[in-house]
Design an enzyme around this catalytic site. Structure first.
Site, short mmCIF file in Angstrom:
data_model
loop_
_atom_site.label_atom_id
_atom_site.label_comp_id
_atom_site.label_asym_id
_atom_site.label_seq_id
_atom_site.Cartn_x
_atom_site.Cartn_y
_atom_site.Cartn_z
N LYS A 68 8.62 12.64 5.20
CA LYS A 68 9.80 11.78 5.17
C LYS A 68 10.93 12.32 6.05
O LYS A 68 11.54 11.58 6.82
CB LYS A 68 10.28 11.61 3.73
N THR A 70 10.64 14.47 8.51
CA THR A 70 10.16 14.41 9.89
C THR A 70 10.35 13.00 10.46
O THR A 70 10.77 12.83 11.61
CB THR A 70 8.66 14.80 9.95
N ARG A 91 20.05 16.49 3.82
CA ARG A 91 20.36 17.52 2.84
C ARG A 91 20.05 18.92 3.38
O ARG A 91 19.25 19.09 4.28
CB ARG A 91 19.54 17.30 1.56
N LYS A 102 6.93 24.09 -1.45
CA LYS A 102 7.21 22.80 -0.83
C LYS A 102 7.58 22.95 0.64
O LYS A 102 7.29 22.09 1.46
CB LYS A 102 8.34 22.09 -1.59
N ALA A 270 16.07 15.42 -6.18
CA ALA A 270 16.05 14.04 -6.69
C ALA A 270 15.28 13.91 -8.00
O ALA A 270 15.42 12.90 -8.69
CB ALA A 270 15.44 13.10 -5.65
N PHE A 298 12.45 12.67 -2.40
CA PHE A 298 11.19 12.17 -2.94
C PHE A 298 11.03 10.67 -2.67
O PHE A 298 11.46 10.17 -1.64
CB PHE A 298 11.05 12.54 -4.41
N PHE A 378 -1.73 10.43 11.11
CA PHE A 378 -2.54 11.64 11.08
C PHE A 378 -3.76 11.40 11.97
O PHE A 378 -4.25 10.27 12.07
CB PHE A 378 -2.99 11.96 9.65
N TRP A 407 5.77 13.34 14.78
CA TRP A 407 5.46 14.77 14.61
C TRP A 407 4.97 15.36 15.92
O TRP A 407 5.39 16.45 16.32
CB TRP A 407 4.39 14.94 13.52
#
Length: 553
Positions: A68, A70, A91, A102, A270, A298, A378, A407
């Protein structure tokens, strides 16, 4: 293949003054912290908002990854590529996830905010200031009790815990004040992680220093022996706590690999807090750019809902468009595919798992907002899988879905998404609030459960019912609700994936956050102090003799 940190370390950084000039920020409006990061002075955040606001959210996170942040960074770079004056508003990372499992919060691949080492490790010291201010209040509470307790505070009813910005399960429940008369009054206590601190929420929801101090004064710290509320203003220390945050309240300015300006400020989780960056940083973006791209923590069931119901009213602006990030891999996992088989084409699992994306689209459309789906590419995704997912979105929701390659390609890999976002942001729409603050607490939660999660109601423990009566008696029930729930499921059971129906959300207790201006409803077994995994990321990190950092993602 280069790691994220290797890509970051090999990227050219522009002096922070040049980044500020892209937003027409003058020398008097920035306070450099070295060559490549700076604080931005507050007047920028207090002007009227002008630009378009893009909210990036996602499906429920899975072990397969969604990307998210990225995507948010890549979208910001793509908008810049299209010659729109763009700012990110994100954030700050917490050391808990950084040292845990994470990871950081600076994006990945060629869609990163940099310098990623600085941002992930201490940055400009905001989280340290918050931790110190929070624990200063804890010390002042216990000191007041030790020296006579003029406010008649009941040590058994103190609701203000201590905090630490690292995952430490050993500190969830503690006993303090041991060691005799000179060491204070013994009582039970505990630690939350700093990002769950009410001061973090207050910092992110305050408009300026004056608002910050007023909100701090309203913090509920506990109750007297006759069960009357005690606030920070009763201790008279709101000024001292505010001055500890005098620099932390200023948003931080950095850049992406492609030199798009990025305001990074605040970092509430969150799943246990409201999960969005500061409104000061977001307003700064709106005042200095044509497009501001922000994200919420999230999935849309947590950060997305909280942005709409808690943040937007304080911000004074709702998103012009919502982007929901999904991956083929994550949706197949939601559809029952095994984690070690996600690289194999599985149209049946994807068809079943797509319902999770559908639930998130419905949730955001409930607010009357234009929605665009971003499919994070991906290499294992097949053409048949991508076409099936896009067809699902078109047939069921009649909204655009775009495959993105940010990415690997940076902003150029999200150009198609940026074009759809610009188009959607210009679409006429009207915001539809989920509930009124005049609704009861139970009615507010029911609205969230039925409209956002897809459940059919709530169940309250006897403790929660007792607390709810106290909330009503004190006239605190006019506040919005901040749901503390697992991020891995639409339910309060982390093991339930997909888009379940016929379930209830179990409210085990309420926490009153009067300074932040919301009531926290803790569900299931969600924890406000996480633990570290069996193999924490810290084991992979090191620093060379020349100061070069390795192993940081």
């Amino acid at each position: 293949m280069k790691t994220d940190i290797e890509i970051s370390q090999n990227s050219e950084l522009l002096p922070i003054g040049k980044i500020a000039s892209q937003l027409s920020l003058g020398e008097q409006q920035i306070e450099p912290y070295g060559h490549y990061k700076a604080k931005v002075t507050l007047p920028v955040a207090n002007q009227d908002t002008k630009g378009k606001l893009v909210l990036v959210t996602s499906i429920n996170p899975t072990a397969a990854g969604e990307g998210k942040t990225t995507m948010a960074v890549g979208l910001g770079d793509a908008l810049s590529e299209l010659k729109y004056k763009t700012a990110l508003a994100l954030r700050e990372p917490s050391l808990g996830p950084v040292m845990g499992m994470k990871g950081g919060a600076t994006g990945g691949g060629y869609s990163q905010v940099i310098p990623m080492e600085d941002i992930n490790l201490h940055f400009t010291g905001d989280f340290h200031a918050l931790t110190e201010a929070h624990d200063t209040l804890s010390a002042l509470i216990d000191n007041h009790i030790h020296h006579g307790n003029q406010l008649n505070i009941d040590p058994r009813q103190i609701t203000w815990k201590r905090v630490l910005d690292i995952n430490d399960r050993e500190l969830r429940h503690t006993v303090i004040g041991l060691g005799g008369r000179t060491s204070g009054v013994p009582r039970e206590d505990g630690f939350d992680i700093t990002v769950a601190s009410e001061l973090m929420a207050i910092l992110c929801l305050s408009r300026d220093i004056k608002d910050l101090k007023e909100r701090i004064s309203q913090i509920l710290i506990g109750y007297t022996y006759d069960r009357k509320p005690v606030y920070v203003k009763d201790l008279g220390v709101q000024g001292a706590l505010t001055l500890l945050l005098k620099d932390a309240i200023k948003p931080n300015l950095v850049q992406t690999i492609e030199h798009t300006p990025a305001y990074i400020h605040g970092g509430p989780f969150a799943n246990i807090a409201h999960g969005c960056n500061s409104i000061i940083a977001t307003r700064a973006g709106l005042n200095t750019a044509d497009y501001t791209v922000t994200e919420s923590g999230f999935g849309s069931d947590l950060g997305g809902e909280k942005f709409m119901d808690i943040v937007a009213p304080r911000l004074g602006k709702t998103p012009d468009v919502v982007v929901i990030v999904a991956t083929i891999r994550a949706l197949k996992l939601n559809g029952g595919a095994a984690k070690d088989e996600l690289a194999t084409e599985d149209l049946a699992a994807l068809k079943k798992g797509a319902a999770n994306l559908g639930r998130h689209i419905q949730a955001m459309q409930r607010y009357g907002k234009p929605v665009v789906v971003a499919i994070n590419d991906f290499t294992s995704d097949t053409e048949a899988e991508i076409n099936q997912l896009k067809q699902y979105v078109t047939d069921n929701f009649h909204i655009p879905s775009v495959t993105c390659y940010e990415w690997a390609q940076g902003g150029k890999g999200a150009i198609d998404l940026a074009k759809e976002v610009v188009k959607a942001a210009d679409t006429p729409h009207e915001f539809k609030p989920l509930y009124s603050n005049h609704d009861s607490i139970e009615a507010k939660i029911n609205q969230i459960v039925t409209n956002i999660y897809g459940g059919d109601g709530i169940e309250l423990t006897s403790k929660a019912k007792k607390q709810l009566k106290q909330i009503v008696q004190n006239d605190w029930d006019q506040l919005p609700v901040c749901m503390a729930k697992t991020q891995y499921s639409l339910t309060d059971d982390a093991s339930v994936h997909g888009a379940p129906t016929d379930f209830k959300i179990h409210i085990r207790e309420f926490q009153v956050k009067l300074g932040a201006g919301f009531i926290v409803a803790l569900t299931g077994n969600v924890l406000t102090m996480p633990g570290l995994p069996s193999h924490p990321a810290a084991l992979n990190m090191d620093i060379k003799d020349n100061g070069e950092i390795t192993g940081l993602f």
